[in-house]
Motif scaffolding. Structure first.
Motif, mmCIF file in Angstrom:
data_model
loop_
_atom_site.group_PDB
_atom_site.id
_atom_site.type_symbol
_atom_site.label_atom_id
_atom_site.label_comp_id
_atom_site.label_asym_id
_atom_site.label_seq_id
_atom_site.Cartn_x
_atom_site.Cartn_y
_atom_site.Cartn_z
ATOM 1 N N ASP A 12 0.844 -1.189 0.000
ATOM 2 C CA ASP A 12 0.000 0.000 0.000
ATOM 3 C C ASP A 12 0.884 1.245 0.000
ATOM 4 O O ASP A 12 1.654 1.462 0.937
ATOM 5 C CB ASP A 12 -0.886 -0.039 1.261
ATOM 6 C CG ASP A 12 -1.437 1.335 1.607
ATOM 7 O OD1 ASP A 12 -1.741 2.115 0.676
ATOM 8 O OD2 ASP A 12 -1.582 1.621 2.816
ATOM 9 N N LEU A 13 0.765 2.035 -1.053
ATOM 10 C CA LEU A 13 1.507 3.303 -1.050
ATOM 11 C C LEU A 13 0.567 4.503 -1.108
ATOM 12 O O LEU A 13 0.980 5.609 -1.417
ATOM 13 C CB LEU A 13 2.514 3.341 -2.192
ATOM 14 C CG LEU A 13 3.887 2.773 -1.797
ATOM 15 C CD1 LEU A 13 4.805 2.666 -2.976
ATOM 16 C CD2 LEU A 13 4.543 3.611 -0.693
ATOM 17 N N ASN A 14 -0.723 4.232 -0.823
ATOM 18 C CA ASN A 14 -1.684 5.345 -0.773
ATOM 19 C C ASN A 14 -1.713 5.981 0.608
ATOM 20 O O ASN A 14 -1.923 7.181 0.738
ATOM 21 C CB ASN A 14 -3.092 4.845 -1.137
ATOM 22 C CG ASN A 14 -3.145 4.422 -2.589
ATOM 23 O OD1 ASN A 14 -2.569 5.090 -3.449
ATOM 24 N ND2 ASN A 14 -3.794 3.302 -2.861
ATOM 25 N N THR A 15 -1.508 5.156 1.638
ATOM 26 C CA THR A 15 -1.551 5.682 3.004
ATOM 27 C C THR A 15 -0.314 6.540 3.254
ATOM 28 O O THR A 15 0.809 6.079 3.004
ATOM 29 C CB THR A 15 -1.589 4.510 4.017
ATOM 30 O OG1 THR A 15 -2.639 3.625 3.632
ATOM 31 C CG2 THR A 15 -1.793 5.000 5.433
ATOM 32 N N PRO A 16 -0.513 7.771 3.722
ATOM 33 C CA PRO A 16 0.660 8.641 3.967
ATOM 34 C C PRO A 16 1.529 8.109 5.106
ATOM 35 O O PRO A 16 1.104 7.237 5.860
ATOM 36 C CB PRO A 16 0.034 9.982 4.375
ATOM 37 C CG PRO A 16 -1.420 9.858 4.160
ATOM 38 C CD PRO A 16 -1.770 8.414 4.059
ATOM 39 N N PHE A 17 2.726 8.670 5.207
ATOM 40 C CA PHE A 17 3.611 8.324 6.324
ATOM 41 C C PHE A 17 4.163 9.621 6.910
ATOM 42 O O PHE A 17 4.155 10.658 6.246
ATOM 43 C CB PHE A 17 4.726 7.362 5.870
ATOM 44 C CG PHE A 17 5.451 7.802 4.622
ATOM 45 C CD1 PHE A 17 6.420 8.783 4.663
ATOM 46 C CD2 PHE A 17 5.133 7.216 3.393
ATOM 47 C CE1 PHE A 17 7.081 9.187 3.508
ATOM 48 C CE2 PHE A 17 5.789 7.614 2.231
ATOM 49 C CZ PHE A 17 6.762 8.604 2.290
ATOM 50 N N PRO A 18 4.651 9.568 8.148
ATOM 51 C CA PRO A 18 5.154 10.799 8.774
ATOM 52 C C PRO A 18 6.544 11.173 8.274
ATOM 53 O O PRO A 18 7.229 10.369 7.642
ATOM 54 C CB PRO A 18 5.188 10.447 10.256
ATOM 55 C CG PRO A 18 5.359 8.962 10.291
ATOM 56 C CD PRO A 18 4.682 8.414 9.062
ATOM 57 N N SER A 19 6.946 12.387 8.614
ATOM 58 C CA SER A 19 8.235 12.930 8.215
ATOM 59 C C SER A 19 9.390 12.010 8.625
ATOM 60 O O SER A 19 10.289 11.718 7.842
ATOM 61 C CB SER A 19 8.386 14.303 8.868
ATOM 62 O OG SER A 19 9.543 14.927 8.457
ATOM 63 N N ARG A 20 9.333 11.535 9.861
ATOM 64 C CA ARG A 20 10.402 10.630 10.342
ATOM 65 C C ARG A 20 9.951 9.184 10.193
ATOM 66 O O ARG A 20 9.887 8.409 11.171
ATOM 67 C CB ARG A 20 10.748 10.962 11.785
ATOM 68 C CG ARG A 20 11.328 12.354 11.901
ATOM 69 C CD ARG A 20 11.779 12.684 13.306
ATOM 70 N NE ARG A 20 12.091 14.108 13.375
ATOM 71 C CZ ARG A 20 12.412 14.743 14.489
ATOM 72 N NH1 ARG A 20 12.455 14.093 15.636
ATOM 73 N NH2 ARG A 20 12.678 16.034 14.468
ATOM 74 N N TRP A 21 9.637 8.834 8.948
ATOM 75 C CA TRP A 21 9.056 7.521 8.639
ATOM 76 C C TRP A 21 9.994 6.363 8.963
ATOM 77 O O TRP A 21 9.554 5.241 9.149
ATOM 78 C CB TRP A 21 8.668 7.464 7.150
ATOM 79 C CG TRP A 21 9.833 7.719 6.238
ATOM 80 C CD1 TRP A 21 10.235 8.923 5.740
ATOM 81 C CD2 TRP A 21 10.777 6.750 5.756
ATOM 82 N NE1 TRP A 21 11.367 8.777 4.974
ATOM 83 C CE2 TRP A 21 11.722 7.442 4.962
ATOM 84 C CE3 TRP A 21 10.911 5.364 5.899
ATOM 85 C CZ2 TRP A 21 12.784 6.797 4.327
ATOM 86 C CZ3 TRP A 21 11.974 4.721 5.278
ATOM 87 C CH2 TRP A 21 12.885 5.440 4.504
ATOM 88 N N ASN A 22 11.308 6.646 9.017
ATOM 89 C CA ASN A 22 12.264 5.556 9.223
ATOM 90 C C ASN A 22 12.549 5.389 10.716
ATOM 91 O O ASN A 22 13.560 5.859 11.246
ATOM 92 C CB ASN A 22 13.549 5.824 8.431
ATOM 93 C CG ASN A 22 14.402 4.571 8.272
ATOM 94 O OD1 ASN A 22 14.147 3.562 8.920
ATOM 95 N ND2 ASN A 22 15.417 4.654 7.432
ATOM 96 N N GLY A 23 11.628 4.714 11.396
ATOM 97 C CA GLY A 23 11.805 4.388 12.817
ATOM 98 C C GLY A 23 11.844 5.609 13.726
ATOM 99 O O GLY A 23 12.400 5.539 14.816
ATOM 100 N N GLY A 24 11.314 6.747 13.288
ATOM 101 C CA GLY A 24 11.336 7.959 14.103
ATOM 102 C C GLY A 24 12.707 8.619 14.114
ATOM 103 O O GLY A 24 12.920 9.613 14.823
#
Ligand SMILES: [Fe+2]
Ligand SMILES: [Fe+2]
Length: 274
Positions: A12-24
């Motif tokens: 799924d690449l429709n759901t957004p992710f946060p700025s620090r997506w890589n483990g915070g």
């Protein structure tokens, strides 16, 4: 001579992710986001260069290498589409892709050069990506804490970069490209690529508000400059490209094959050349 499979990734690449997506982790997120920002333009350039290179070859050579090129083009086209979606989320978070603007300008300024130069630049970049890709597969902790779908995206891309590491190189050889220019372009590409990614990473960290945090630079030190870090730990593999008898297949791609076997529920094959 090839078994490059084009795969459709089932994530799924429709759901957004946060700025620090890589483990915070601010640095790991900013750095990999910068790499992602380089892909759509870069991968289109690889596709165009390799296709143009193939066209210059005698018919028999074209027929021999066409299936490999077809697989390569299919894989890179899929990467740029998926990273386009990934970058779309970054854009919505307010990140500006300055790397693409600068690299695009450089590409236009060099567009008139001989096709062999473009294929050499592609082969050089493909060596860098294959070395980084194998490192990612050896160091899944670089994506620790990221959502599984994003880990899959990065490791799938890594596995395919490792898999098609020889295509541009073989086209360059078939074109009779010189060793001198192969190595010269490799030096040039290494410097411009690292400079582009560094500048974009700094820009991303500024936007994230974490540029001046000690924690950010500790993470950078661990990721890039530890003994087995992504830059320091790969010096030998990077340098190997400059040896006169180098061929990308001399470097082990076993981890990529293993990853693709172990994760074949994450994608469907959409085409296989030859
Ligand atoms: Fe790619
Ligand atoms: Fe590639």
């Amino acid at each position: 001579m090839t078994d490059l499979v084009v795969r459709r990734l089932l994530i799924d690449l429709n759901t957004p992710f946060p700025s620090r997506w890589n483990g915070g982790d601010a640095f790991r997120s900013a750095y990999f986001s910068a790499l992602s920002m380089s892909f759509p333009l870069g991968e289109q350039y690889f596709i165009d260069s390799v296709r143009a290179g193939l066209e210059t070859l005698p018919v028999a050579e074209q027929q021999r290498l066409a299936p490999e090129v077809q697989g390569f083009v299919g894989q890179e086209a899929t990467h740029r589409r998926i990273h386009g979606l990934f970058n779309g989320h970054l854009e919505k978070l307010g990140y500006r892709n300055e790397l693409e603007r600068r690299a695009g300008k450089r590409m236009r300024a060099n567009a008139h050069r001989d096709v062999r130069i473009h294929v050499a630049a592609t082969a050089a970049t493909e060596h860098l990506t294959a070395v980084f890709a194998d490192w990612m597969l050896r160091h899944p902790e670089a994506l620790e804490g990221a959502e599984p779908r994003l880990q899959t995206l990065w490791l799938w891309h890594s596995a395919e970069e490792s898999e098609h590491r020889s295509t541009a190189f073989d086209i360059y050889r078939a074109m009779g490209g010189s060793e001198e220019w192969r190595v010269r372009l490799f030096r040039y590409i290494t410097i411009t690529f690292l400079a582009d990614v560094t500048r974009q990473t700094i820009r991303n960290l500024w936007h994230d508000g974490s540029l001046f945090s000690l924690r950010t630079w500790r993470s950078a030190g661990r990721l890039l400059f530890a003994r087995d870090g992504m830059l320091r730990g790969n010096y030998g593999l990077w340098r190997a490209y400059m040896a006169p008898n180098f061929h990308p297949r001399q470097q082990d791609a076993g981890l990529a094959e293993q990853w693709l076997q172990d994760h074949n529920d994450q994608f469907t094959p959409v085409g296989q050349a030859a």
